[in-house]
Design an enzyme around this catalytic site. Structure first.
Site, short mmCIF file in Angstrom:
data_model
loop_
_atom_site.label_atom_id
_atom_site.label_comp_id
_atom_site.label_asym_id
_atom_site.label_seq_id
_atom_site.Cartn_x
_atom_site.Cartn_y
_atom_site.Cartn_z
N HIS A 72 0.84 -1.19 0.00
CA HIS A 72 0.00 0.00 0.00
C HIS A 72 0.88 1.25 0.00
O HIS A 72 1.82 1.35 0.78
CB HIS A 72 -0.90 0.03 1.24
CG HIS A 72 -2.11 -0.85 1.12
ND1 HIS A 72 -3.10 -0.88 2.05
CD2 HIS A 72 -2.47 -1.73 0.16
CE1 HIS A 72 -4.03 -1.73 1.68
NE2 HIS A 72 -3.65 -2.28 0.55
N TYR A 201 -8.50 5.20 8.56
CA TYR A 201 -8.69 5.56 9.97
C TYR A 201 -9.82 6.59 10.04
O TYR A 201 -9.75 7.63 9.38
CB TYR A 201 -7.41 6.19 10.52
CG TYR A 201 -6.28 5.20 10.71
CD1 TYR A 201 -6.01 4.68 11.96
CD2 TYR A 201 -5.49 4.79 9.64
CE1 TYR A 201 -4.98 3.76 12.15
CE2 TYR A 201 -4.47 3.87 9.81
CZ TYR A 201 -4.22 3.36 11.08
OH TYR A 201 -3.20 2.45 11.25
N PRO A 292 -2.59 0.01 19.43
CA PRO A 292 -2.42 -0.45 18.05
C PRO A 292 -2.68 0.60 16.96
O PRO A 292 -2.45 0.33 15.79
CB PRO A 292 -3.44 -1.60 17.93
CG PRO A 292 -4.44 -1.35 19.00
CD PRO A 292 -3.73 -0.63 20.10
N LYS A 296 2.45 -0.25 15.26
CA LYS A 296 3.90 -0.30 15.51
C LYS A 296 4.38 -1.53 16.31
O LYS A 296 5.57 -1.84 16.31
CB LYS A 296 4.33 0.96 16.29
CG LYS A 296 4.33 2.21 15.45
CD LYS A 296 5.54 2.27 14.54
CE LYS A 296 5.30 3.11 13.32
NZ LYS A 296 4.87 2.40 12.12
N TYR A 384 4.59 6.41 10.12
CA TYR A 384 3.77 5.24 9.78
C TYR A 384 4.57 4.18 9.01
O TYR A 384 4.46 2.99 9.28
CB TYR A 384 2.54 5.69 8.97
CG TYR A 384 1.43 4.68 8.99
CD1 TYR A 384 0.58 4.57 10.09
CD2 TYR A 384 1.22 3.81 7.93
CE1 TYR A 384 -0.42 3.63 10.14
CE2 TYR A 384 0.22 2.86 7.96
CZ TYR A 384 -0.60 2.77 9.07
OH TYR A 384 -1.60 1.84 9.11
C1 FAD Z 1 -5.65 -6.77 18.42
C2 FAD Z 1 -4.21 -6.40 18.14
C3 FAD Z 1 -3.91 -5.75 16.95
C4 FAD Z 1 -2.59 -5.40 16.68
N1 FAD Z 1 -2.30 -4.75 15.50
C5 FAD Z 1 -1.02 -4.44 15.20
C6 FAD Z 1 -0.66 -3.85 13.93
O1 FAD Z 1 -1.50 -3.58 13.05
N2 FAD Z 1 0.66 -3.61 13.68
C7 FAD Z 1 1.63 -3.91 14.60
O2 FAD Z 1 2.81 -3.67 14.31
N3 FAD Z 1 1.33 -4.48 15.81
C8 FAD Z 1 0.05 -4.76 16.13
N4 FAD Z 1 -0.26 -5.38 17.32
C9 FAD Z 1 0.82 -5.70 18.25
C10 FAD Z 1 1.56 -6.97 17.89
O3 FAD Z 1 0.64 -8.03 17.70
C11 FAD Z 1 2.55 -7.32 19.01
O4 FAD Z 1 3.35 -6.19 19.24
C12 FAD Z 1 3.42 -8.53 18.63
O5 FAD Z 1 2.68 -9.73 18.77
C13 FAD Z 1 4.66 -8.61 19.52
O6 FAD Z 1 5.37 -9.80 19.27
P1 FAD Z 1 6.21 -10.51 20.43
O7 FAD Z 1 6.83 -11.68 19.79
O8 FAD Z 1 7.06 -9.50 21.11
O9 FAD Z 1 5.13 -10.93 21.52
P2 FAD Z 1 3.95 -11.98 21.40
O10 FAD Z 1 3.36 -12.00 20.05
O11 FAD Z 1 3.05 -11.69 22.56
O12 FAD Z 1 4.66 -13.39 21.65
C14 FAD Z 1 5.12 -13.80 22.92
C15 FAD Z 1 5.07 -15.30 22.99
O13 FAD Z 1 5.59 -15.74 24.24
C16 FAD Z 1 4.75 -16.77 24.74
N5 FAD Z 1 4.92 -16.82 26.20
C17 FAD Z 1 4.38 -16.01 27.15
N6 FAD Z 1 4.77 -16.39 28.37
C18 FAD Z 1 5.60 -17.44 28.20
C19 FAD Z 1 6.32 -18.26 29.10
N7 FAD Z 1 6.27 -18.05 30.43
N8 FAD Z 1 7.07 -19.27 28.60
C20 FAD Z 1 7.12 -19.48 27.27
N9 FAD Z 1 6.45 -18.73 26.36
C21 FAD Z 1 5.70 -17.72 26.83
C22 FAD Z 1 3.37 -16.38 24.30
O14 FAD Z 1 2.47 -17.48 24.29
C23 FAD Z 1 3.65 -15.86 22.90
O15 FAD Z 1 3.59 -16.85 21.92
C24 FAD Z 1 -1.56 -5.73 17.62
C25 FAD Z 1 -1.88 -6.40 18.82
C26 FAD Z 1 -3.18 -6.73 19.08
C27 FAD Z 1 -3.49 -7.45 20.38
#
Ligand code: FAD
Length: 402
Positions: A72, A201, A292, A296, A384
């Site tokens: 996009h 948005y 969200p 980011k 963005y």
């Molecule tokens: C509804 C929603 C919409 C979003 N939209 C956007 C968007 O459009 N753009 C964007 O950039 N971001 C967006 N985000 C944010 C994005 O999804 C998160 O920032 C991203 O998932 C971060 O990745 P991560 O790997 O750091 O954490 P997570 O994805 O939370 O992964 C962490 C992992 O660790 C595991 N875990 C937890 N505790 C333990 C433990 N004790 N032992 C072992 N494993 C464990 C969990 O099960 C999980 O699989 C959105 C979030 C939500 C909720």
């Protein structure tokens, strides 16, 4: 058991880090609390910065992303009943965003790791990290009913906001920054072709709405609601009616279709500083959360592990710790840029529950300014697409430690 890097969490941060380390010849073990099916179907982000795409492609996880990702070059901004376009690429010298679901990134990375035969353990329990201040940190956990101990050179805490790794940093060392918002998002995944070409948005008197997508057949749609909203109060018909009321502009008709998933997410900003303690390194949501609205969270997670993988590889190659020592500070510069942008977008676009008339006038004035002033539109666009975040890594001026 022994490995070079123990990675807690198989979300985007942990899986990408493991893949980047593999490319550098560094061994790792990934431990995940949930099942493979659960992590592959947890619907979340979908807007990728070019830097995120480049990292995933560089890590060898870009084959399907390049084929199915939708590029996009702009986003829509709707307020006062009119829709405007912010031409992201035109304002940023050609940068764009790519639409590709987080679920798909996670599926791609898991498949690559398991095909390579590298260790990735699902459904581990009682994970705890120990001795991170020593040069022999350990992770203990239970897998398939048996207690295990993993000795590592380093531990990467990629276990999200509710994980256990952050707790291993003593309270006296950790500074936490919070902002809770009185908003939630009711998110809907619908099998309906998006009638909107780009992400839109919408600031409306009924509250915020977001028109997004996952593919040419699947729409991702959001409605502002209370953070504690009961999703049971939202039958499909009510969702479609409310969306139509909020996103209506002349000449636009929302396509309806079966709703496959719906859920409510609260919104907060959070930063934990520092992101490193001894031999424990936090990355992604384990260290920071953004609302969200700025899209980011996922992008920050990938940016963190890109820096972390480089730093670990450098250390393993020559024993130099300079990049590891610089990791937390470098990440936090970008994190705070994203925190500011996400807070700004959230404040500008949502309807506050108390709807103070003065605040509402300020909001409308800010929105008009963004679409009238090229400088304002460029600022939004640079943030963005991630150009501003990348620049923040090397911006002049020392970061004031907390
Ligand atoms: C509804 C929603 C919409 C979003 N939209 C956007 C968007 O459009 N753009 C964007 O950039 N971001 C967006 N985000 C944010 C994005 O999804 C998160 O920032 C991203 O998932 C971060 O990745 P991560 O790997 O750091 O954490 P997570 O994805 O939370 O992964 C962490 C992992 O660790 C595991 N875990 C937890 N505790 C333990 C433990 N004790 N032992 C072992 N494993 C464990 C969990 O099960 C999980 O699989 C959105 C979030 C939500 C909720």
């Amino acid at each position: 058991m022994r490995t070079q890097v123990g990675i807690v969490g198989a979300g985007p941060a942990g899986l990408t880090l493991a893949q980047l380390l593999r490319a550098e010849g560094v061994e790792s073990v990934v431990l995940e609390a949930r099942s493979r099916d659960y992590v592959e179907h947890r619907i979340r982000a979908g807007v990728l910065e070019q830097g995120t795409v480049d990292t995933l492609v560089g890590a060898g996880a870009g084959e399907r992303l390049r084929r199915e990702g939708i590029v996009h070059h702009g986003i829509g901004l709707q307020f006062g009943g009119e829709r405007h376009r912010v031409p992201l690429s035109q304002l940023t010298g050609g940068a764009a965003i790519v639409i590709y679901g987080q679920t798909e990134i996670v599926k791609d990375l898991i498949a690559i790791r398991l095909d390579a035969g590298d260790p990735l353990h699902f459904e581990v329990e009682d994970v705890a990290v120990h001795d991170v201040e020593s040069d022999r940190p350990r992770i203990t956990y239970v897998h398939e009913g048996r207690p295990q101990e993993l000795e590592c050179d380093l531990v990467a805490g990629c276990d999200g906001f509710h994980g256990v790794c952050r707790e291993a940093i003593p309270a006296a060392v950790l500074t936490e920054f919070w902002r809770e918002y009185p908003y939630g998002w009711l998110g809907v995944l619908a099998h309906a072709a998006p009638a909107h070409g780009e992400v839109v948005y919408c600031n409306t008197e009924r509250g915020f709405a977001l028109l997004s997508l996952r593919s040419p057949e699947v729409s991702r749609l959001y409605l502002q609601c209370r953070p504690d909203e009961d999703v049971g109060e939202w039958p499909d018909e009510r969702i479609w009616e409310e969306l139509e009321a909020r996103v209506a502009v002349p000449g636009y008709t929302l396509n309806r279709g079966p709703i496959a998933e719906k859920g409510v997410t609260g919104m907060r900003s959070y930063v934990a500083e520092p992101m490193r303690h001894g031999r424990l390194f936090l990355a992604g949501d384990a260290a920071h959360i953004v609302p969200p609205t700025g899209a980011k969270g996922l992008n920050l997670a990938i940016s963190d592990v890109t820096l972390l993988a480089e730093a670990i590889a450098d250390w393993h190659r020559g024993g130099k710790a300079a990049l590891l020592d610089a990791y937390s500070d470098a990440c936090l510069r970008r994190v705070w840029r994203a925190e500011h942008f996400s807070w700004w977008m959230t404040s500008m676009l949502h309807r506050p529950p108390d709807a103070d008339p003065f605040d509402l006038q300020l909001q409308q004035s800010q929105l008009r300014y963004v679409v009238q002033s090229e400088a304002q539109a460029r600022s939004l666009a640079e943030n963005y697409v991630g150009v501003a975040g990348a620049a923040a890594l090397t911006a002049p001026g020392a970061r004031t430690p907390a």
